[in-house]
Motif scaffolding. Structure first.
Motif, PDB file in Angstrom:
ATOM      1  N   GLY A  10      16.554  72.996 -56.432  1.00 20.19           N
ATOM      2  CA  GLY A  10      17.227  73.112 -57.465  1.00 20.19           C
ATOM      3  C   GLY A  10      16.778  74.132 -58.336  1.00 20.19           C
ATOM      4  N   TYR A  11      15.442  73.963 -58.694  1.00 20.16           N
ATOM      5  CA  TYR A  11      14.763  75.016 -59.531  1.00 20.16           C
ATOM      6  C   TYR A  11      15.127  76.503 -58.871  1.00 20.16           C
ATOM      7  CZ  TYR A  11      11.079  78.041 -61.303  1.00 20.16           C
ATOM      8  OH  TYR A  11      10.348  79.138 -61.617  1.00 20.16           O
ATOM      9  N   ILE A  12      14.557  76.573 -57.505  1.00 19.51           N
ATOM     10  CA  ILE A  12      14.960  77.990 -56.950  1.00 19.51           C
ATOM     11  C   ILE A  12      16.372  78.277 -57.008  1.00 19.51           C
ATOM     12  CG2 ILE A  12      14.830  78.975 -54.564  1.00 19.51           C
ATOM     13  CD1 ILE A  12      12.398  77.181 -53.881  1.00 19.51           C
ATOM     14  N   ALA A  13      17.256  77.452 -56.989  1.00 19.06           N
ATOM     15  CA  ALA A  13      18.895  77.959 -56.763  1.00 19.06           C
ATOM     16  C   ALA A  13      18.940  78.504 -58.080  1.00 19.06           C
ATOM     17  CB  ALA A  13      19.332  76.680 -56.351  1.00 19.06           C
ATOM     18  N   LYS A  14      18.585  77.821 -59.309  1.00 14.26           N
ATOM     19  CA  LYS A  14      18.744  78.424 -60.497  1.00 14.26           C
ATOM     20  C   LYS A  14      18.103  79.490 -60.957  1.00 14.26           C
ATOM     21  CE  LYS A  14      18.354  76.647 -65.375  1.00 14.26           C
ATOM     22  NZ  LYS A  14      17.635  75.953 -66.412  1.00 14.26           N
ATOM     23  N   GLU A  15      16.811  79.644 -60.819  1.00 14.86           N
ATOM     24  CA  GLU A  15      15.951  80.784 -61.149  1.00 14.86           C
ATOM     25  C   GLU A  15      16.112  81.899 -60.150  1.00 14.86           C
ATOM     26  OE1 GLU A  15      14.426  80.812 -64.200  1.00 14.86           O
ATOM     27  OE2 GLU A  15      15.327  78.842 -64.564  1.00 14.86           O
ATOM     28  N   HIS A  16      16.494  81.573 -59.180  1.00 14.26           N
ATOM     29  CA  HIS A  16      16.801  82.671 -58.022  1.00 14.26           C
ATOM     30  C   HIS A  16      17.904  82.647 -57.304  1.00 14.26           C
ATOM     31  CE1 HIS A  16      12.448  83.738 -58.804  1.00 14.26           C
ATOM     32  NE2 HIS A  16      12.186  82.216 -58.828  1.00 14.26           N
ATOM     33  N   PRO A  17      19.131  82.796 -57.812  1.00 17.06           N
ATOM     34  CA  PRO A  17      20.164  82.503 -57.221  1.00 17.06           C
ATOM     35  C   PRO A  17      20.968  83.053 -55.901  1.00 17.06           C
ATOM     36  CG  PRO A  17      20.817  83.629 -59.269  1.00 17.06           C
ATOM     37  CD  PRO A  17      19.344  83.354 -59.187  1.00 17.06           C
ATOM     38  N   ASP A  18      20.284  84.058 -55.738  1.00 16.94           N
ATOM     39  CA  ASP A  18      20.529  84.963 -54.223  1.00 16.94           C
ATOM     40  C   ASP A  18      19.299  85.169 -53.586  1.00 16.94           C
ATOM     41  OD1 ASP A  18      23.204  85.299 -54.657  1.00 16.94           O
ATOM     42  OD2 ASP A  18      22.784  86.900 -56.181  1.00 16.94           O
ATOM     43  N   SER A  36      24.288  76.547 -53.231  1.00 12.34           N
ATOM     44  CA  SER A  36      23.829  77.916 -53.595  1.00 12.34           C
ATOM     45  C   SER A  36      23.922  79.009 -52.535  1.00 12.34           C
ATOM     46  CB  SER A  36      22.487  77.768 -54.189  1.00 12.34           C
ATOM     47  OG  SER A  36      21.595  77.814 -52.881  1.00 12.34           O
ATOM     48  N   ASN A  37      23.706  80.151 -53.202  1.00 10.98           N
ATOM     49  CA  ASN A  37      23.509  81.174 -52.290  1.00 10.98           C
ATOM     50  C   ASN A  37      22.258  81.415 -51.662  1.00 10.98           C
ATOM     51  OD1 ASN A  37      26.355  81.781 -52.768  1.00 10.98           O
ATOM     52  ND2 ASN A  37      25.854  83.257 -54.441  1.00 10.98           N
ATOM     53  N   VAL A  38      21.372  80.651 -52.195  1.00  8.22           N
ATOM     54  CA  VAL A  38      19.895  80.968 -51.428  1.00  8.22           C
ATOM     55  C   VAL A  38      19.816  80.461 -49.944  1.00  8.22           C
ATOM     56  CG1 VAL A  38      17.587  80.002 -51.861  1.00  8.22           C
ATOM     57  CG2 VAL A  38      18.907  80.132 -53.840  1.00  8.22           C
ATOM     58  N   ARG A  39      19.100  81.422 -49.271  1.00  4.47           N
ATOM     59  CA  ARG A  39      19.110  81.137 -47.801  1.00  4.47           C
ATOM     60  C   ARG A  39      17.569  81.090 -47.309  1.00  4.47           C
ATOM     61  NH1 ARG A  39      20.268  85.620 -44.903  1.00  4.47           N
ATOM     62  NH2 ARG A  39      19.534  86.791 -46.376  1.00  4.47           N
ATOM     63  N   ILE A  40      17.429  80.094 -46.592  1.00  5.46           N
ATOM     64  CA  ILE A  40      15.711  79.968 -45.949  1.00  5.46           C
ATOM     65  C   ILE A  40      15.865  80.924 -44.932  1.00  5.46           C
ATOM     66  CG2 ILE A  40      14.277  78.550 -44.624  1.00  5.46           C
ATOM     67  CD1 ILE A  40      15.460  76.115 -46.555  1.00  5.46           C
ATOM     68  N   LEU A  75       8.592  82.479 -51.908  1.00  7.38           N
ATOM     69  CA  LEU A  75       7.647  81.792 -51.075  1.00  7.38           C
ATOM     70  C   LEU A  75       7.452  80.264 -51.522  1.00  7.38           C
ATOM     71  CD1 LEU A  75       5.911  81.580 -48.450  1.00  7.38           C
ATOM     72  CD2 LEU A  75       4.143  82.594 -50.057  1.00  7.38           C
ATOM     73  N   VAL A  76       7.960  79.218 -50.643  1.00  9.81           N
ATOM     74  CA  VAL A  76       7.967  77.838 -50.876  1.00  9.81           C
ATOM     75  C   VAL A  76       6.738  77.431 -49.748  1.00  9.81           C
ATOM     76  CG1 VAL A  76       8.560  75.841 -50.823  1.00  9.81           C
ATOM     77  CG2 VAL A  76      10.231  77.694 -51.607  1.00  9.81           C
ATOM     78  N   ALA A  77       5.642  76.859 -50.610  1.00  8.97           N
ATOM     79  CA  ALA A  77       4.589  76.180 -49.875  1.00  8.97           C
ATOM     80  C   ALA A  77       4.469  74.583 -50.084  1.00  8.97           C
ATOM     81  CB  ALA A  77       3.232  76.857 -50.214  1.00  8.97           C
ATOM     82  N   TYR A  78       5.047  73.955 -49.023  1.00 10.08           N
ATOM     83  CA  TYR A  78       4.994  72.537 -49.092  1.00 10.08           C
ATOM     84  C   TYR A  78       3.759  72.207 -48.117  1.00 10.08           C
ATOM     85  CZ  TYR A  78       7.428  68.406 -50.327  1.00 10.08           C
ATOM     86  OH  TYR A  78       7.533  67.191 -51.149  1.00 10.08           O
ATOM     87  N   THR A  79       2.679  72.256 -48.738  1.00  6.73           N
ATOM     88  CA  THR A  79       1.432  72.258 -48.295  1.00  6.73           C
ATOM     89  C   THR A  79       0.350  71.119 -49.215  1.00  6.73           C
ATOM     90  OG1 THR A  79       0.498  73.965 -49.492  1.00  6.73           O
ATOM     91  CG2 THR A  79       1.493  74.563 -47.665  1.00  6.73           C
TER      92      THR A  79
END
Length: 160
Positions: free
Chosen positions: A55-63, A90-94, A122-126
């Motif tokens: 949700g944070y990424i979708a809000k802060e980096h909408p595309d 959202s318009n965010v794509r992995i 970059l998302v680090a689920y680590t």
């Protein structure tokens, strides 16, 4: 039960004998789904945490175009599931999904592939050691200056 060393066995014993299982220090969904009245977690489950990050990424980096580096187990799978839920609508794509094994410490190849994908987040689920390596490789080795969203640890500890 508090802090035992066999969490899967304790899970069965706690349910079968209605023992309270206190302060589980894992966000694995296998401890929270289904809900058991005698089980009390010590932190949010990984799906919920990753949904918030999404949700944070979708809000802060909408595309945004996201590269995801994740551990190849339940931890990473729950993180990926929650991230996708948080990005839904959202318009965010992995654009890149780069798994690693839990004993792997050098994630240079995963970060390089993530950068080559054209991702701008970059998302680090680590876990913390691998998360530190991701930040170090992205910033110092590859000179890649994109926002890095990490899970469950304080990144300032590794950047000092």
């Amino acid at each position: 039960m508090l802090g035992g060393i066999y969490p899967d066995m304790e899970k069965v014993l706690a349910v079968d004998f209605h023992l309270p299982d206190m302060f589980i220090l894992s966000g694995a969904s296998k401890f929270t789904d289904p809900v058991v009245k005698t089980r009390f977690g010590g932190n949010p489950d990984y799906i919920t945490e990753a949904k918030i990050l999404g949700g944070y990424i979708a809000k802060e980096h909408p595309d945004g175009k996201v590269a995801l580096i994740l551990q190849n187990d339940d931890f990473g799978a729950d993180g990926e599931k929650g991230l996708k839920q948080g990005l839904e609508g959202s318009n965010v794509r992995i654009v890149s999904r780069e798994p690693y094994e839990s004993l792997e410490n050098d994630l240079t190849s995963q970060v390089q592939r993530a950068k080559n994908s054209g991702a701008d987040v970059l998302v680090a689920y680590t876990l913390p050691p691998q998360g530190a390596n991701v930040v170090k490789v992205a910033r110092q080795v590859l000179n890649w200056d994109v926002p890095i969203v990490v899970t469950g640890f304080e990144p300032l500890d590794i950047l000092q």
